[in-house]
Motif scaffolding. Structure first.
Motif, PDB file in Angstrom:
ATOM      1  N   GLY A   1       0.801  -1.216   0.000  1.00 37.46           N
ATOM      2  CA  GLY A   1       0.000   0.000   0.000  1.00 37.46           C
ATOM      3  C   GLY A   1       0.833   1.264   0.000  1.00 37.46           C
ATOM      4  O   GLY A   1       0.327   2.342   0.306  1.00 37.46           O
ATOM      5  N   GLY A   2       2.132   1.139  -0.310  1.00 33.32           N
ATOM      6  CA  GLY A   2       2.986   2.329  -0.426  1.00 33.32           C
ATOM      7  C   GLY A   2       4.137   2.361   0.554  1.00 33.32           C
ATOM      8  O   GLY A   2       5.065   3.165   0.400  1.00 33.32           O
ATOM      9  N   VAL A   3       4.143   1.463   1.539  1.00 30.98           N
ATOM     10  CA  VAL A   3       5.209   1.527   2.550  1.00 30.98           C
ATOM     11  C   VAL A   3       6.359   0.572   2.247  1.00 30.98           C
ATOM     12  O   VAL A   3       7.475   0.742   2.732  1.00 30.98           O
ATOM     13  CB  VAL A   3       4.668   1.220   3.967  1.00 30.98           C
ATOM     14  N   GLY A   4       6.097  -0.467   1.449  1.00 28.56           N
ATOM     15  CA  GLY A   4       7.125  -1.469   1.157  1.00 28.56           C
ATOM     16  C   GLY A   4       6.626  -2.854   1.524  1.00 28.56           C
ATOM     17  O   GLY A   4       5.499  -3.024   1.990  1.00 28.56           O
ATOM     18  N   CYS A   5       7.497  -3.816   1.294  1.00 31.74           N
ATOM     19  CA  CYS A   5       7.130  -5.218   1.497  1.00 31.74           C
ATOM     20  C   CYS A   5       7.574  -5.669   2.894  1.00 31.74           C
ATOM     21  O   CYS A   5       8.639  -5.297   3.366  1.00 31.74           O
ATOM     22  CB  CYS A   5       7.841  -6.022   0.412  1.00 31.74           C
ATOM     23  N   PHE A   6       6.731  -6.486   3.544  1.00 27.27           N
ATOM     24  CA  PHE A   6       7.096  -7.004   4.867  1.00 27.27           C
ATOM     25  C   PHE A   6       7.798  -8.343   4.683  1.00 27.27           C
ATOM     26  O   PHE A   6       7.293  -9.217   4.002  1.00 27.27           O
ATOM     27  CB  PHE A   6       5.843  -7.163   5.727  1.00 27.27           C
TER      28      PHE A   6
ATOM     29  N   ASP B   1      10.307  -8.891   9.509  1.00 26.75           N
ATOM     30  CA  ASP B   1       9.681  -8.294  10.689  1.00 26.75           C
ATOM     31  C   ASP B   1       8.654  -7.252  10.246  1.00 26.75           C
ATOM     32  O   ASP B   1       8.251  -7.233   9.088  1.00 26.75           O
ATOM     33  CB  ASP B   1      10.753  -7.685  11.622  1.00 26.75           C
ATOM     34  N   GLU B   2       8.280  -6.394  11.166  1.00 19.98           N
ATOM     35  CA  GLU B   2       7.213  -5.439  10.854  1.00 19.98           C
ATOM     36  C   GLU B   2       7.725  -4.135  10.253  1.00 19.98           C
ATOM     37  O   GLU B   2       7.002  -3.145  10.200  1.00 19.98           O
ATOM     38  CB  GLU B   2       6.385  -5.174  12.121  1.00 19.98           C
ATOM     39  N   ARG B   3       9.001  -4.135   9.851  1.00 19.05           N
ATOM     40  CA  ARG B   3       9.552  -2.938   9.184  1.00 19.05           C
ATOM     41  C   ARG B   3       9.586  -3.184   7.681  1.00 19.05           C
ATOM     42  O   ARG B   3      10.385  -3.987   7.203  1.00 19.05           O
ATOM     43  CB  ARG B   3      10.964  -2.637   9.712  1.00 19.05           C
ATOM     44  N   PRO B   4       8.722  -2.498   6.946  1.00 22.35           N
ATOM     45  CA  PRO B   4       8.669  -2.746   5.487  1.00 22.35           C
ATOM     46  C   PRO B   4       9.880  -2.170   4.763  1.00 22.35           C
ATOM     47  O   PRO B   4      10.441  -1.155   5.193  1.00 22.35           O
ATOM     48  CB  PRO B   4       7.396  -2.021   5.052  1.00 22.35           C
ATOM     49  N   THR B   5      10.285  -2.822   3.679  1.00 14.89           N
ATOM     50  CA  THR B   5      11.398  -2.328   2.853  1.00 14.89           C
ATOM     51  C   THR B   5      11.053  -2.596   1.385  1.00 14.89           C
ATOM     52  O   THR B   5      10.111  -3.324   1.078  1.00 14.89           O
ATOM     53  CB  THR B   5      12.722  -3.067   3.151  1.00 14.89           C
ATOM     54  N   ASP B   6      11.871  -2.033   0.487  1.00 15.78           N
ATOM     55  CA  ASP B   6      11.691  -2.276  -0.944  1.00 15.78           C
ATOM     56  C   ASP B   6      12.677  -3.319  -1.470  1.00 15.78           C
ATOM     57  O   ASP B   6      12.805  -3.489  -2.679  1.00 15.78           O
ATOM     58  CB  ASP B   6      11.889  -0.966  -1.739  1.00 15.78           C
ATOM     59  N   ARG B   7      13.369  -4.004  -0.575  1.00 20.77           N
ATOM     60  CA  ARG B   7      14.433  -4.913  -1.040  1.00 20.77           C
ATOM     61  C   ARG B   7      13.917  -5.997  -1.972  1.00 20.77           C
ATOM     62  O   ARG B   7      14.512  -6.253  -3.017  1.00 20.77           O
ATOM     63  CB  ARG B   7      15.141  -5.555   0.162  1.00 20.77           C
TER      64      ARG B   7
END
Ligand code: SF4
Ligand code: SF4
Length: 369
Positions: free
Chosen positions: A204-209, A212-218
């Protein structure tokens, strides 16, 4: 509604809960597509499963995820439903079991292919040719005639295309699309853009999980490197084919020539992308994934990585006595990759694209765009 498998029954339960809740409707395409339905047939659930990009956001955001008694885990259930659907669409159906033992199957097929090329080269020529030094245009064909390589890979490519088309046909039938329906160019183009950008792998715009609960675009970045690396390598092979047939120029080509430049760029993407995806995969929260079928992902990612690695080894050592064995290794790995394309993780791209086309078309039909 009764369903064909236990996983689809669970997917129906979850979609019914989600359809009442609707908290996640802004996260991806799955929830808006779900909201267009009151009940879910097997085909509807398989469509939603293949529309899911496994970003994990709806698990992290859900107030009903475990240990809540509702036990809502959409990414995990849709991952299992997806894998079941791919096996059901496989052509010929007798080979659908390859999805279940994909890691083992690909390993065995790759090993047999490499061995077959080595023995084939040895049988076609004498041992001195296999371990000899060959350089300049046509050097590869001292080991195997160009027409034999072209016929073998043309046949395996054609087989993969036919099997994938038959799988796509089964998918479209299952999700209730009339075969040959008039899909507008707008929907096709929208789906190409959504797939090309991995629009729904961003929570939804924040990145992939992932872990853990910190989303990233990796995961998105590594997937882009892999996908576009694959396309550029395919372009390199196509240009080399045009060189051969239209310009009568034989491989191997110099470092600065277009097929080598494209192959090097694409190959770099196919080294970094799959390595990153593999690292992300081993880090991923097991609650989000279909643990039983993890071997299928690993086998496909590893095949892509090895295709690039053996290609680079061949490029670097093509003027040495190692060229014969490296060519056999590279051709064997590529052959195994192509013959197993319809029975492994590769198919996710095909079915996800078709699901995106349907989603784009549905939105147009409902006047939402
Ligand atoms: S995943 Fe959870 S929060 Fe999201 S729509 Fe479904 S029930 Fe609601
Ligand atoms: S995992 Fe991501 S893409 Fe899949 S349904 Fe949940 S939010 Fe949508």
């Amino acid at each position: 509604m009764m369903h064909g498998t236990k996983i689809l029954e669970e997917a129906d339960r979850l979609m019914t809960v989600c359809n009442s809740c609707r908290y996640c409707e802004g996260l991806c395409a799955v929830f808006p597509a779900m909201e267009m339905r009151r009940s879910f047939s097997d085909g509807d659930l398989n469509y939603l499963a293949n529309l899911c990009h496994a970003c994990g956001a709806c698990y992290t955001d859900c107030q009903f995820s475990p240990p809540h008694e509702f036990n809502v885990n959409v990414p995990n259930t849709l991952a299992m439903a997806r894998a079941e659907s791919w096996a059901a669409y496989a052509w010929p159906p007798a080979l659908s079991g390859l999805f279940a033992r994909n890691g083992l199957a690909i390993s065995v097929i790759a090993a047999v292919s490499v061995a077959a090329f080595i023995f084939g080269f040895a049988a076609l020529t004498d041992r001195q040719v296999l371990v000899g030094v060959h350089s300049g245009p046509g050097a590869f064909y001292a080991l195997m005639p160009h027409n034999a390589i072209a016929a073998l890979f043309g046949a395996v490519f054609l087989y993969a295309v036919v099997a994938l088309v038959m799988g796509a046909r089964a998918f479209l039938r299952d999700i209730g699309e009339p075969i040959g329906m008039t899909i507008g160019p707008g929907a096709l183009w929208q789906a190409i853009r959504d797939a090309g950008q991995l629009r729904y792998l961003d929570g939804g715009g924040v990145g992939c999980f992932n872990e853990d609960e910190r989303p990233t675009d990796r995961r998105k970045i590594y997937h882009h490197l892999t996908f576009y690396g694959f396309l550029v390598c395919f372009a390199a092979t196509s240009v080399a084919t045009l060189y051969h047939y239209c310009l009568a120029r034989e491989a191997p080509y110099p470092w600065w020539d277009l097929p080598v430049v494209l192959g090097t760029l694409g190959g770099a993407g196919l080294l970094v992308g799959p390595a990153g995806l593999l690292a992300e995969k081993f880090r991923r929260d097991p609650a989000l994934v279909d643990v039983k079928r993890g071997g299928m992902d690993v086998a496909f990612i590893t095949s892509l990585f090895l295709t690039s690695l053996t290609g680079f080894a061949l490029l670097l050592l093509r003027d040495t006595a190692a060229m014969g064995l490296l060519l056999a290794l590279h051709l064997g790995v590529v052959f195994a990759l192509f013959i197993t394309l319809p029975y492994g993780k590769f198919v996710h791209g095909l079915y996800r694209y078709l699901a995106l086309v349907r989603y784009a078309q549905e939105r147009r039909m409902m006047g939402l765009v």
